[in-house]
Design a protein around this motif. Structure first.
Motif, PDB file in Angstrom:
ATOM      1  N   ALA A 203       1.032  -1.051  -0.039  1.00 45.66           N
ATOM      2  CA  ALA A 203       0.408  -0.265  -0.086  1.00 45.66           C
ATOM      3  C   ALA A 203       0.887   1.123  -0.128  1.00 45.66           C
ATOM      4  O   ALA A 203       1.437   1.172   0.802  1.00 45.66           O
ATOM      5  CB  ALA A 203      -0.737  -0.133   0.993  1.00 45.66           C
ATOM      6  N   MET A 204       0.774   2.107  -1.333  1.00 39.56           N
ATOM      7  CA  MET A 204       1.213   3.336  -1.373  1.00 39.56           C
ATOM      8  C   MET A 204       0.374   4.795  -1.179  1.00 39.56           C
ATOM      9  O   MET A 204       0.576   5.976  -0.863  1.00 39.56           O
ATOM     10  CB  MET A 204       2.244   3.459  -1.919  1.00 39.56           C
ATOM     11  N   SER A 205      -0.864   4.257  -1.357  1.00 35.76           N
ATOM     12  CA  SER A 205      -1.994   5.703  -1.767  1.00 35.76           C
ATOM     13  C   SER A 205      -3.091   5.546  -0.039  1.00 35.76           C
ATOM     14  O   SER A 205      -2.021   5.434   0.687  1.00 35.76           O
ATOM     15  CB  SER A 205      -3.250   5.610  -2.653  1.00 35.76           C
ATOM     16  N   SER A 206      -2.270   6.980  -0.350  1.00 32.80           N
ATOM     17  CA  SER A 206      -3.309   7.608   1.050  1.00 32.80           C
ATOM     18  C   SER A 206      -4.650   6.726   2.038  1.00 32.80           C
ATOM     19  O   SER A 206      -4.889   6.086   2.950  1.00 32.80           O
ATOM     20  CB  SER A 206      -3.535   8.964   1.287  1.00 32.80           C
ATOM     21  N   PRO A 207      -5.468   6.775   1.027  1.00 36.25           N
ATOM     22  CA  PRO A 207      -6.662   6.076   1.495  1.00 36.25           C
ATOM     23  C   PRO A 207      -6.820   4.351   2.377  1.00 36.25           C
ATOM     24  O   PRO A 207      -6.849   4.027   2.605  1.00 36.25           O
ATOM     25  CB  PRO A 207      -7.356   6.178   0.126  1.00 36.25           C
ATOM     26  N   SER A 208      -6.180   3.955   1.127  1.00 37.82           N
ATOM     27  CA  SER A 208      -4.995   2.212   1.119  1.00 37.82           C
ATOM     28  C   SER A 208      -4.234   1.794   2.782  1.00 37.82           C
ATOM     29  O   SER A 208      -4.625   1.477   3.136  1.00 37.82           O
ATOM     30  CB  SER A 208      -3.997   1.423   0.122  1.00 37.82           C
ATOM     31  N   LEU A 209      -3.440   3.619   2.643  1.00 32.86           N
ATOM     32  CA  LEU A 209      -2.555   3.234   3.927  1.00 32.86           C
ATOM     33  C   LEU A 209      -3.827   3.225   5.220  1.00 32.86           C
ATOM     34  O   LEU A 209      -3.278   2.414   6.160  1.00 32.86           O
ATOM     35  CB  LEU A 209      -1.886   4.172   3.542  1.00 32.86           C
TER      36      LEU A 209
ATOM     37  N   SER B 205       2.736   4.250  13.255  1.00 31.94           N
ATOM     38  CA  SER B 205       1.819   5.846  12.904  1.00 31.94           C
ATOM     39  C   SER B 205       1.714   5.855  11.863  1.00 31.94           C
ATOM     40  O   SER B 205       3.023   5.985  11.069  1.00 31.94           O
ATOM     41  CB  SER B 205       2.128   6.685  14.410  1.00 31.94           C
ATOM     42  N   LEU B 206       0.505   6.684  11.592  1.00 31.71           N
ATOM     43  CA  LEU B 206       0.309   7.219   9.802  1.00 31.71           C
ATOM     44  C   LEU B 206       1.300   8.472   9.746  1.00 31.71           C
ATOM     45  O   LEU B 206       1.712   8.784   9.143  1.00 31.71           O
ATOM     46  CB  LEU B 206      -0.909   7.017  10.102  1.00 31.71           C
ATOM     47  N   GLY B 207       1.775   8.557  10.902  1.00 36.15           N
ATOM     48  CA  GLY B 207       2.812   9.623  10.986  1.00 36.15           C
ATOM     49  C   GLY B 207       3.667   9.724  10.629  1.00 36.15           C
ATOM     50  O   GLY B 207       5.108  10.227  10.150  1.00 36.15           O
ATOM     51  N   ASP B 208       4.678   8.132  10.200  1.00 35.63           N
ATOM     52  CA  ASP B 208       6.384   8.161  10.847  1.00 35.63           C
ATOM     53  C   ASP B 208       5.872   7.547   8.893  1.00 35.63           C
ATOM     54  O   ASP B 208       5.470   7.936   8.061  1.00 35.63           O
ATOM     55  CB  ASP B 208       6.502   6.344  11.209  1.00 35.63           C
ATOM     56  N   LYS B 209       7.363   8.096   8.813  1.00 35.72           N
ATOM     57  CA  LYS B 209       8.222   7.668   7.295  1.00 35.72           C
ATOM     58  C   LYS B 209       8.775   6.208   7.766  1.00 35.72           C
ATOM     59  O   LYS B 209      10.149   6.430   8.437  1.00 35.72           O
ATOM     60  CB  LYS B 209       9.599   8.567   7.427  1.00 35.72           C
ATOM     61  N   SER B 210       8.221   5.644   7.053  1.00 33.23           N
ATOM     62  CA  SER B 210       8.617   3.877   7.654  1.00 33.23           C
ATOM     63  C   SER B 210       7.763   3.095   6.439  1.00 33.23           C
ATOM     64  O   SER B 210       7.650   3.432   5.769  1.00 33.23           O
ATOM     65  CB  SER B 210       8.400   3.451   8.579  1.00 33.23           C
ATOM     66  N   CYS B 211       8.303   1.913   6.206  1.00 34.61           N
ATOM     67  CA  CYS B 211       7.514   0.674   5.536  1.00 34.61           C
ATOM     68  C   CYS B 211       7.616  -0.565   6.562  1.00 34.61           C
ATOM     69  O   CYS B 211       8.708  -1.467   6.293  1.00 34.61           O
ATOM     70  CB  CYS B 211       8.209   0.712   4.330  1.00 34.61           C
TER      71      CYS B 211
ATOM     72  N   VAL C 192       4.044   1.355   2.666  1.00 33.47           N
ATOM     73  CA  VAL C 192       5.084   2.349   2.508  1.00 33.47           C
ATOM     74  C   VAL C 192       4.667   3.721   2.565  1.00 33.47           C
ATOM     75  O   VAL C 192       3.575   4.398   1.621  1.00 33.47           O
ATOM     76  CB  VAL C 192       5.549   1.798   0.696  1.00 33.47           C
ATOM     77  N   GLN C 193       5.137   4.198   3.529  1.00 28.88           N
ATOM     78  CA  GLN C 193       4.964   5.675   3.699  1.00 28.88           C
ATOM     79  C   GLN C 193       5.956   7.204   4.214  1.00 28.88           C
ATOM     80  O   GLN C 193       5.333   7.875   4.760  1.00 28.88           O
ATOM     81  CB  GLN C 193       4.592   5.132   5.867  1.00 28.88           C
ATOM     82  N   TYR C 194       6.928   6.887   2.639  1.00 27.74           N
ATOM     83  CA  TYR C 194       7.549   7.574   2.521  1.00 27.74           C
ATOM     84  C   TYR C 194       7.555   7.134   0.942  1.00 27.74           C
ATOM     85  O   TYR C 194       7.107   6.711   0.310  1.00 27.74           O
ATOM     86  CB  TYR C 194       9.237   7.325   3.093  1.00 27.74           C
ATOM     87  N   SER C 195       7.888   8.577   0.779  1.00 27.24           N
ATOM     88  CA  SER C 195       8.161   8.863  -0.811  1.00 27.24           C
ATOM     89  C   SER C 195       9.469   7.916  -1.775  1.00 27.24           C
ATOM     90  O   SER C 195      10.942   8.673  -1.721  1.00 27.24           O
ATOM     91  CB  SER C 195       8.255  10.214  -1.392  1.00 27.24           C
ATOM     92  N   VAL C 196       9.629   6.686  -2.410  1.00 25.45           N
ATOM     93  CA  VAL C 196      10.549   6.145  -2.606  1.00 25.45           C
ATOM     94  C   VAL C 196      10.694   6.768  -4.033  1.00 25.45           C
ATOM     95  O   VAL C 196       9.708   6.523  -5.180  1.00 25.45           O
ATOM     96  CB  VAL C 196       9.951   4.332  -3.003  1.00 25.45           C
ATOM     97  N   THR C 197      12.297   7.358  -4.246  1.00 21.43           N
ATOM     98  CA  THR C 197      12.082   8.028  -5.781  1.00 21.43           C
ATOM     99  C   THR C 197      12.725   6.410  -6.501  1.00 21.43           C
ATOM    100  O   THR C 197      12.998   5.894  -6.825  1.00 21.43           O
ATOM    101  CB  THR C 197      14.088   8.888  -5.272  1.00 21.43           C
ATOM    102  N   ALA C 198      12.673   7.658  -8.532  1.00 17.83           N
ATOM    103  CA  ALA C 198      12.810   7.241  -8.818  1.00 17.83           C
ATOM    104  C   ALA C 198      14.322   5.898  -9.297  1.00 17.83           C
ATOM    105  O   ALA C 198      13.999   4.618  -9.613  1.00 17.83           O
ATOM    106  CB  ALA C 198      12.438   7.479 -10.387  1.00 17.83           C
ATOM    107  N   GLU C 199      15.420   5.991  -8.145  1.00 20.39           N
ATOM    108  CA  GLU C 199      16.458   5.922  -8.886  1.00 20.39           C
ATOM    109  C   GLU C 199      16.143   4.560  -7.866  1.00 20.39           C
ATOM    110  O   GLU C 199      17.129   3.665  -7.658  1.00 20.39           O
ATOM    111  CB  GLU C 199      17.132   6.758  -8.125  1.00 20.39           C
TER     112      GLU C 199
END
Length: 268
Positions: free
Chosen positions: A53-59, A89-95, A112-119
């Motif tokens: 899950a990466m989208s806000s609703p699914s998270l 917590s939903l406010g964490d930057k974590s997976c 997945v609660q952080y933004s993963v770069t393309a690289e």
């Protein structure tokens, strides 16, 4: 004697490519890695389903899912732990990675609660699929990126569409039902990128049945209800979603705060 008019001048010290010759290369980032609990430290997992899950609703929905057990995490070294809470917590930057036993089958959930770069997307996709975690089926939940969508998107539009690997699309031919039923396919000419695309490509490469479900808009009680309905009807039938009776109202206040920070270009 040199002809100062026709001879090529020496390189200028102010050219960007020349300046870069004197700039030390940046240090490569450490590789991401998986961490599991002591009992599972050397174990390979073979879940019947992996949900990423990466989208806000699914998270938000899956975070409140009952009876799941935290078993590990995927660590990206560029994200510090200092701002995270002790309890998930939903406010964490974590997976965080959870296990859920349903009908005597193991389901694994990665939030997945952080933004993963393309690289970094391909490195992360390899960790989640095909090495320590070898799922029979994969469901990826993300949001539509308006800049890659063919056509205009209105904040009043509420929808979800899907993409599937070739093996998943052949499920009906082999007697299996699709993982997500009743959804249209992602429109031709639209594009998915980033971690969602890397995960679906990984499924295709490893010959795993994979489905990518993308929803619009990014936030809102209606789209969260849509994702909740799809998961409970097709994927997690019989699961108690939450002991919190205020799941929808809690997400409503959360999405309102997020909407204040959205760039208006998302809706053009």
């Amino acid at each position: 004697m040199d002809d100062v008019v026709t001879d090529l001048p020496p390189p200028s010290r102010f050219l960007l490519e020349d300046l870069n010759n004197f700039t030390p290369p940046s240090q490569p980032l450490p590789s991401p890695f998986l961490v599991f609990s002591n009992l599972d430290s050397n174990k390979s997992f073979h879940p019947s389903l992996l949900i990423v899950a990466m989208s806000s609703p699914s998270l938000h929905f899956l975070h409140h899912l009952s009876f799941k057990t935290l078993i590990g995490a995927l660590v990206l070294p560029e994200f510090a732990f200092s701002g995270n809470t002790v309890e998930p917590s939903l406010g964490d930057k974590s997976c965080n990675i959870y296990a859920l036993n349903h009908s005597d089958k193991l389901i694994m959930i990665a939030l997945v609660q952080y933004s993963v770069t393309a690289e970094r997307s391909h490195e992360v996709s390899k960790l989640l699929i095909g090495e320590r975690i070898i799922p029979e089926r994969v469901l990826i939940l993300d949001s539509v990126q308006s800049r890659y969508f063919r056509g205009k998107l209105s904040p009043d539009d509420i929808f979800a569409v899907k993409l599937e690997t070739s093996l998943e699309r052949k499920s009906s031919d082999t007697g299996d039902s699709p993982l997500i039923k009743g959804l249209d396919y992602f429109s031709s000419g639209s594009v998915v990128d980033g971690l969602a695309a890397a995960l679906l490509s990984r499924c295709q490469l490893k010959k795993i049945k994979g489905t990518l479900c993308v929803s619009w808009p990014h936030f809102g009680i209606s789209v969260m209800s849509l994702i909740k309905s799809l998961l409970l009807k097709d994927v997690l039938a019989g699961i108690n979603p939450s002991s919190d009776m205020n799941l929808e109202s809690g997400y409503l206040s959360f999405s309102r705060r997020k909407d204040l920070h959205l760039d208006s270009e998302l809706y053009t």
